[in-house]
Scaffold this active site. Structure first.
Site, short mmCIF file in Angstrom:
data_model
loop_
_atom_site.label_atom_id
_atom_site.label_comp_id
_atom_site.label_asym_id
_atom_site.label_seq_id
_atom_site.Cartn_x
_atom_site.Cartn_y
_atom_site.Cartn_z
N LYS A 196 5.08 -14.51 4.60
CA LYS A 196 5.51 -15.33 3.45
C LYS A 196 7.03 -15.16 3.33
CE LYS A 196 4.31 -17.82 -0.20
NZ LYS A 196 3.59 -19.11 -0.14
N ASP A 249 -5.48 -7.31 5.04
CA ASP A 249 -6.69 -6.95 4.31
C ASP A 249 -7.44 -8.20 3.86
OD1 ASP A 249 -8.54 -5.44 2.91
OD2 ASP A 249 -7.31 -5.31 1.11
N ASP A 287 -11.09 -10.25 5.76
CA ASP A 287 -12.36 -10.55 5.10
C ASP A 287 -12.65 -12.05 5.18
OD1 ASP A 287 -12.63 -7.88 4.46
OD2 ASP A 287 -13.31 -8.26 2.42
N TYR A 324 0.83 -1.21 0.00
CA TYR A 324 0.00 0.00 0.00
C TYR A 324 0.87 1.26 0.00
CZ TYR A 324 -4.12 -2.82 1.06
OH TYR A 324 -5.14 -3.72 1.00
N ASP A 377 -0.35 -18.87 3.39
CA ASP A 377 -1.22 -19.85 2.71
C ASP A 377 -1.66 -20.95 3.67
OD1 ASP A 377 1.49 -20.33 2.66
OD2 ASP A 377 1.54 -21.30 0.71
#
Ligand code: ATP
Length: 342
Positions: free
Chosen positions: A180, A237, A241, A133, A213
């Site tokens: 990651k 983000d 959700d 971002y 993951d």
């Protein structure tokens, strides 16, 4: 009515941003519940987002910025960033301008809301200011673009500190850093290095790490095994959700953005253009965001009362919005929560 103290004896001033789409409906419900809980707030109503573009030609008018600088606290509905508005995202702009570096999303299963899991009680802590971002994107040559992921030790340390402080204050057992670093060895590697260093200051809280993951798979198979999740901006983000989906959808999860000197409280969901203006949106995310605001103002027992009323309403199951399988309107759901407060 209790007036939240602002040091001058009057009711506490809070910037109110009803927002776009379904925002004014769900924020209206949130205000009704806060007022019914007996908290007196002087709302400084401001427009932002698409509503402000239409009226003032900018999504962030001066009056809004001045109000936020004055009050340092806001209850905000979702904002739409219009294409060509001069901002990548008005939400990102506000978080960066006021250095609201920590996004907190408590995600809880509710009795009465049918979901595959009953035992979700986790908190997403998302870094809000950097990562992909950063806004640094450029075209190298037609057909090739670069988007820069920025991770700093400063931002990583302070979000890790925030997560552990939250865990300690709220008697949480573990913090899991999600990453990651097996691929992004330098950037996510730095994030982990900072999280590990901060973890050493909190020996009573278990510190874990999980690759993003694998964490997603575990979240949709054993969500009850997570407690506090610590994530960079982009993973945060996406994962937040996903977590909302575990407990009944976007209409259920509140959120807050905290900085050193202020906070903006907002539901996780967006403007829901498909149902906006129809009195159909689920107000629970906004009501629970309001409860977080009430707690921030120093009224923890009132916040607990609001949360208990939401739980009672859902358990009872008679008044449910469409996303929860019922037929109730936004207003009816707010009234049911107010009635449940007794
Ligand atoms: P935006 O561009 O503002 O993010 P969006 O449509 O991409 O809008 P959301 O607004 O979060 O994303 O909506 C995603 C889906 O979730 C939509 O189908 C919407 O109706 C639903 N939804 C979002 N918020 C609520 C809510 N409070 N109550 C019921 N359904 C909701």
């Amino acid at each position: 009515m209790d007036a939240a103290p602002d040091g001058k004896g009057g009711p506490r001033k809070v910037t109110l941003i009803p927002g776009d789409g379904c925002g004014p409906e769900v924020i209206g419900a949130g205000i009704r519940v806060i007022e019914a809980a007996g908290i007196e707030i002087e709302w400084d109503r401001q427009v932002a987002g698409a509503a402000a573009v239409n009226r003032y030609g900018t999504p962030a008018p001066d009056a809004l910025i001045k109000s936020l600088k004055r009050t340092r606290i806001a209850l905000k509905g979702p904002l739409e960033t219009q294409v060509g508005a001069g901002y990548r995202s008005i939400n990102v702009y506000l978080r960066k301008t006021f250095d609201l570096y920590a996004n907190l999303r408590p995600t809880l299963s509710f009795e009465g809301v049918p979901t595959p899991f009953r035992d979700v009680d986790l908190v997403v802590v998302r870094e809000n200011t950097e990562d992909l971002y950063s806004g640094i994107e450029h075209q190298i040559t037609p057909g090739v673009v670069e988007s820069i992921k920025v991770i700093t030790a400063h931002a990583s340390r302070r979000i890790a500190r925030f997560a552990f402080e939250y865990a300690q204050r709220n008697r949480r057992k573990s913090v899991t850093a999600i990453h990651k670093a097996n691929i992004m060895k330098l950037s996510d590697g730095l994030f982990l290095k900072c999280a590990r260093a901060i973890a050493r200051d909190y020996p009573r809280i278990e510190y874990r790490e999980q690759i993003v993951d694998a964490a997603c798979m575990r979240l949709v198979t054993q969500p009850g095994s997570f407690d506090v999740l610590l994530l960079e901006n982009l993973y945060g983000d996406i994962v937040s959700d996903l977590c909302a989906g575990l407990v009944g959808g976007l209409g259920m999860v509140p959120g807050a953005n905290y900085g050193e000197r202020g906070a903006i409280f907002e539901a996780v969901h967006g403007t829901a253009p498909d149902i906006a203006g129809k009195n159909l949106a689920n107000p629970i995310a906004a009501v629970l965001s309001g409860a977080m605001l009430v707690e921030y103002l120093g009224y923890k027992p009132r916040a607990i009362r609001i949360r208990a009323a939401v739980q009672k309403t859902l358990r009872d199951g008679r008044v449910m919005t469409r996303d929860l399988g019922g037929k109730a309107t936004t207003d009816e759901m707010a009234s049911a929560i107010i009635d449940a407060m007794g």
